[in-house]
Design an enzyme around this catalytic site. Structure first.
Site, PDB file in Angstrom:
ATOM      1  N   GLU A   1       0.830  -1.213   0.000  1.00  0.00           N
ATOM      2  CA  GLU A   1       0.000   0.000   0.000  1.00  0.00           C
ATOM      3  C   GLU A   1       0.865   1.264   0.000  1.00  0.00           C
ATOM      4  O   GLU A   1       0.880   2.038   0.955  1.00  0.00           O
ATOM      5  CB  GLU A   1      -0.957  -0.011   1.195  1.00  0.00           C
ATOM      6  CG  GLU A   1      -1.952  -1.147   1.127  1.00  0.00           C
ATOM      7  CD  GLU A   1      -2.958  -1.168   2.272  1.00  0.00           C
ATOM      8  OE1 GLU A   1      -4.063  -1.713   2.091  1.00  0.00           O
ATOM      9  OE2 GLU A   1      -2.644  -0.635   3.353  1.00  0.00           O
TER      10      GLU A   1
ATOM     11  N   GLU B   1      -5.341  -8.293  -0.861  1.00  0.00           N
ATOM     12  CA  GLU B   1      -6.004  -8.098   0.431  1.00  0.00           C
ATOM     13  C   GLU B   1      -7.477  -7.801   0.185  1.00  0.00           C
ATOM     14  O   GLU B   1      -7.822  -6.943  -0.627  1.00  0.00           O
ATOM     15  CB  GLU B   1      -5.407  -6.929   1.220  1.00  0.00           C
ATOM     16  CG  GLU B   1      -4.054  -7.186   1.842  1.00  0.00           C
ATOM     17  CD  GLU B   1      -3.612  -6.044   2.737  1.00  0.00           C
ATOM     18  OE1 GLU B   1      -4.498  -5.387   3.360  1.00  0.00           O
ATOM     19  OE2 GLU B   1      -2.402  -5.787   2.815  1.00  0.00           O
TER      20      GLU B   1
END
Length: 488
Positions: free
Chosen positions: A193, A386
């Site tokens: 991320e 995810e």
């Protein structure tokens, strides 16, 4: 005409995703150094009160912790003891039929301070054992090099990723593990991320807000250094492991305008550019987009570059885009719009959506939207690494754990993945977050559970650490066996 009955392709990579700082524990064993994640303290809802959840840590707070003036609980130090229980956990993943397991390497296990020349052999040996265990069950490892942690020394001594020197240290670390595991790992991710460098500067970039003059300026400079480090890592892996695939990773969010007011639509466009596309434009297209150059100009942000930086970014782009997806967001230009506190990126309440117990808006269709937008824009393979539901789980008297809410959440998102494939999106895999209960990234609590496997441990580290299969365990096993066809 294209066959519209497309479904998950043969060889689709089903599995689960974790992070070292949320599962391993053993934070001070076998030569491991302290990491930035080891400084994140758990705060109960009672202690926090009305204040929002934050996992940012200042230099002053770290000094208190190191001088033992903070007696708090630091759950990312004990995790769920994967360090000692990895064989048991991997056997459970194999029982579900995992094709792939996403994990991260703790940088501070390999280079305890981050700036050493020689690696810590005990740290390297640990991951050898993990990869050997995965190979035993024919589970492919998908390895993240930097997942919300870096050696604490690099934050305290160098100022984190704002310091250009950290680029060389990261590339040295990456090359060390590439050479060690070149025959064991073929799928890699550079930064988890990567947009977290702006939303959570300490977590994403090791920046201490009380030690810089302008956090936004420092964060963008740090992000540039991560872009360059990521590209140089691509350069290295193509020499060391020519048959490997390496990708970037984005916390992806679909952003809706609240109304058809053109101002709302423009605001939505700008937020999606800054939240999503900026990072992948640089890492996949290979250059800074013009909309960000305007943003820098209007916000007095100056990115310091070396002469070869732009050519490095252009030449060494990513093989695939991996992404996390949990929620969508609504943006409004009205000052009185009702906000949603739970969403990672804030935003306005969407009246058409339900919320999780932590206030995250649940929107499976937005996953299909973001997959289409990313694939249309870049035309490279996508990998969902995810996606999951944090919820309170309860063990019944007979030892069973019923979590139909988790099954329902995952089913609806997998259905939208299938629709995206029918749309023509090249989707290569799905690793749910997290397949076993672990320490929450945002709240550092244990009670926010994501797993198919229940871990007997509370927010303070108390419990037997026994593992129990939830109802969703058996459901996900069936999903994998049927390659996504049986979602009942």
């Amino acid at each position: 005409m294209q066959d519209m009955n497309l479904t998950f392709p043969e060889g689709f990579l089903w599995g689960g995703a974790t992070a070292a700082n949320q599962i391993e524990g053993a934070y001070n064993e076998d030569g491991k150094g302290l990491s930035t994640a080891d400084m994140v303290c758990y705060q109960s809802k009672e202690e926090r009160g009305d204040r929002p959840v934050t996992y940012e840590v200042t230099g002053a707070q770290i000094e208190e912790i190191l001088n033992k003036k903070n007696s708090g609980v630091f759950p990312k130090r004990f995790g769920i003891d994967f360090y000692h229980r990895y064989k048991e956990d991997i056997a459970l993943f194999a029982e579900m039929g995992f094709k792939v397991f996403r994990l991260s390497i703790a940088w501070s296990r390999i280079f305890p301070n981050g700036d050493e020349k020689e690696p810590n052999e005990a740290g390297l040996a640990f991951y050898d054992k993990v990869f050997n265990e995965l190979e035993k069950y024919n589970i492919l490892p998908l390895v993240t090099l930097s997942h919300y942690e870096m050696p604490l020394n690099l934050s305290l001594k160098y100022g984190g990723w704002e310091n250009r020197k950290v680029i060389d240290m990261f590339v040295h670390y990456a090359e060390t593990v590439f050479k060690r595991y070149k025959d064991k790992v073929k799928y890699w991710i550079t930064f988890n991320e990567i947009n977290a460098a702006l939303t959570s500067p300490y977590t994403g970039a090791g920046i201490l807000a009380d030690r810089v003059d302008n956090v936004q300026q420092s964060s963008f400079q740090a992000l540039h250094h991560q872009f360059v480090a990521s590209a140089l890592t691509v350069k290295s892996i193509r020499k060391i492991i020519p048959d490997a695939k390496i990708g970037c990773m984005l916390s992806a969010v679909t952003i809706y305008p609240e109304t058809c007011n053109p101002k709302d639509s423009l605001d939505s466009l700008k937020k999606e550019q800054k939240s999503n596309h900026f990072y992948t434009d640089v890492q996949v297209r290979g250059y800074y987009p013009n909309y960000m150059k305007r943003f820098f100009l209007e916000n007095n942000i100056e990115i310091k570059k070396e002469p070869k930086d732009d050519s490095i970014l252009k030449e060494y782009t990513m093989d695939f885009i991996s992404l996390s997806y949990y929620m969508s967001l609504v943006t409004s230009t009205k000052n009185d719009a009702k906000k949603v506190s739970g969403n990672l990126f804030g935003g306005v309440k969407n009246p058409y959506l339900e919320q999780s117990e932590w206030g995250w808006q649940i929107d499976p269709i937005a996953l299909r939207i973001i997959l289409n937008r990313l694939y249309d824009r870049y035309q490279v393979p996508l990998f969902i690494v995810e996606n999951g539901l944090g919820a309170y789980d309860k063990i019944e008297e007979d030892g069973s754990i019923h979590d139909p809410y988790r099954i329902d959440y995952l089913r609806k998102h997998i259905e939208q993945m299938k629709e995206a494939i029918k749309d023509g999106v090249e989707l290569i895999g799905y690793t749910s977050w997290g397949p076993i209960d672990l320490i929450s990234a945002s709240t550092s609590e244990m009670s926010k559970r994501y797993g198919f496997i229940y871990v007997d441990q509370d927010n303070y580290g108390n419990g037997s650490l026994e593992r129990y299969r939830k109802e969703s365990f058996h459901w996900y096993k069936k999903v994998i066996e049927s390659n996504g066809e049986d979602l009942t």
